[in-house]
Structures are given as C-alpha cells and as structure tokens.
Scaffold this motif. Structure first.
Motif, PDB file in Angstrom:
ATOM      1  N   PRO A 142       0.814  -1.217   0.000  1.00  0.00           N
ATOM      2  CA  PRO A 142       0.000   0.000   0.000  1.00  0.00           C
ATOM      3  C   PRO A 142       0.851   1.271   0.000  1.00  0.00           C
ATOM      4  CG  PRO A 142      -0.905  -1.582   1.553  1.00  0.00           C
ATOM      5  CD  PRO A 142       0.400  -2.140   1.060  1.00  0.00           C
ATOM      6  N   GLU A 143       1.990   1.231   0.690  1.00  0.00           N
ATOM      7  CA  GLU A 143       2.870   2.403   0.708  1.00  0.00           C
ATOM      8  C   GLU A 143       3.429   2.692  -0.681  1.00  0.00           C
ATOM      9  OE1 GLU A 143       6.950   4.014   2.876  1.00  0.00           O
ATOM     10  OE2 GLU A 143       6.196   2.019   3.346  1.00  0.00           O
ATOM     11  N   GLN A 144       3.867   1.658  -1.376  1.00  0.00           N
ATOM     12  CA  GLN A 144       4.404   1.843  -2.723  1.00  0.00           C
ATOM     13  C   GLN A 144       3.326   2.365  -3.665  1.00  0.00           C
ATOM     14  OE1 GLN A 144       5.779  -2.155  -3.290  1.00  0.00           O
ATOM     15  NE2 GLN A 144       7.910  -1.644  -2.806  1.00  0.00           N
ATOM     16  N   SER A 145       2.118   1.827  -3.554  1.00  0.00           N
ATOM     17  CA  SER A 145       1.011   2.275  -4.399  1.00  0.00           C
ATOM     18  C   SER A 145       0.682   3.739  -4.137  1.00  0.00           C
ATOM     19  CB  SER A 145      -0.220   1.403  -4.131  1.00  0.00           C
ATOM     20  OG  SER A 145      -1.342   1.917  -4.785  1.00  0.00           O
ATOM     21  N   CYS A 146       0.650   4.120  -2.868  1.00  0.00           N
ATOM     22  CA  CYS A 146       0.343   5.507  -2.493  1.00  0.00           C
ATOM     23  C   CYS A 146       1.375   6.468  -3.068  1.00  0.00           C
ATOM     24  CB  CYS A 146       0.287   5.609  -0.969  1.00  0.00           C
ATOM     25  SG  CYS A 146      -0.051   7.252  -0.339  1.00  0.00           S
ATOM     26  N   LYS A 147       2.646   6.140  -2.864  1.00  0.00           N
ATOM     27  CA  LYS A 147       3.712   7.024  -3.338  1.00  0.00           C
ATOM     28  C   LYS A 147       3.778   7.059  -4.863  1.00  0.00           C
ATOM     29  CE  LYS A 147       6.628   6.793   0.747  1.00  0.00           C
ATOM     30  NZ  LYS A 147       7.913   6.332   1.304  1.00  0.00           N
ATOM     31  N   ARG A 148       3.509   5.928  -5.510  1.00  0.00           N
ATOM     32  CA  ARG A 148       3.522   5.880  -6.979  1.00  0.00           C
ATOM     33  C   ARG A 148       2.457   6.800  -7.557  1.00  0.00           C
ATOM     34  NH1 ARG A 148       0.266   3.279 -10.044  1.00  0.00           N
ATOM     35  NH2 ARG A 148      -0.389   1.807  -8.452  1.00  0.00           N
ATOM     36  N   ARG A 149       1.313   6.909  -6.860  1.00  0.00           N
ATOM     37  CA  ARG A 149       0.223   7.775  -7.331  1.00  0.00           C
ATOM     38  C   ARG A 149       0.435   9.234  -6.946  1.00  0.00           C
ATOM     39  NH1 ARG A 149      -4.551   6.166  -4.769  1.00  0.00           N
ATOM     40  NH2 ARG A 149      -3.334   5.055  -3.222  1.00  0.00           N
TER      41      ARG A 149
END
Length: 98
Positions: A36-43
C-alpha cells in the motif's frame, strides 16, 4: 471403446487446447506485489506509517474536496450566523474544523 468416444475425447482435447492458446497471458502470469505504501507514493500522495495514505477526498455540501482544500461553513449560534473554516483531511476523508 467405440469411434464416438474417441471422437468426443479428441474434440474435448482440441477445445481445451484452443482455449489455452487464446486466453490472455495476464490471467496466467501473476502481477508483482505492491505494498500500500508503494502504491500511495507511486500515485503521488504522501504516506504516513501510522495514518496511511493521504489520498481520500471529502464530501461536504454536495461538493467534493481534495486533501488540504479549505472549506467555509456558516453555522448558527445564539448570536447569529458565524463563518467557520474547515479543511479536508485526506487521511480520514472528513472535513475538520480549523
């Protein structure tokens, strides 16, 4: 075994072969796991280890606000109407008074 059974087996095998060859490869290959952290930062959003992703919008008065947007309210008091400021909290999706 008669001819009909052999033909039926061959037809089923041919059908399964065609289905396997024509199915999209995305169903066969697994996508890489993303936290979830990677997804959040990617967006493009901010991530907090305790609160999560700062990506939630707020609904107020029939309008949608982005995280950090300032919202003005008119509330009724004993002394008459009063203007109050709020801000969209992107962690909870609620407007908080400031």
């Amino acid at each position: 075994m008669n001819v009909r059974t052999k033909l039926r087996t061959a037809a089923i095998a041919a059908t399964l072969g065609i289905v396997m060859l024509t199915s999209p490869s995305g169903l066969v290959l697994a996508a890489p796991k993303e936290t979830p952290e990677q997804s959040c930062k990617r967006r493009g959003f901010y991530w907090d280890d305790r609160l999560g992703c700062l990506d939630k919008t707020c609904q107020s008065g029939g309008k949608t606000y982005k995280p950090g947007d300032i919202v003005t309210f008119t509330i009724r008091t004993r002394n008459g109407p009063k203007q109050v400021l709020g801000m969209c909290d992107g962690f909870t999706g609620n407007v908080v008074m400031i």
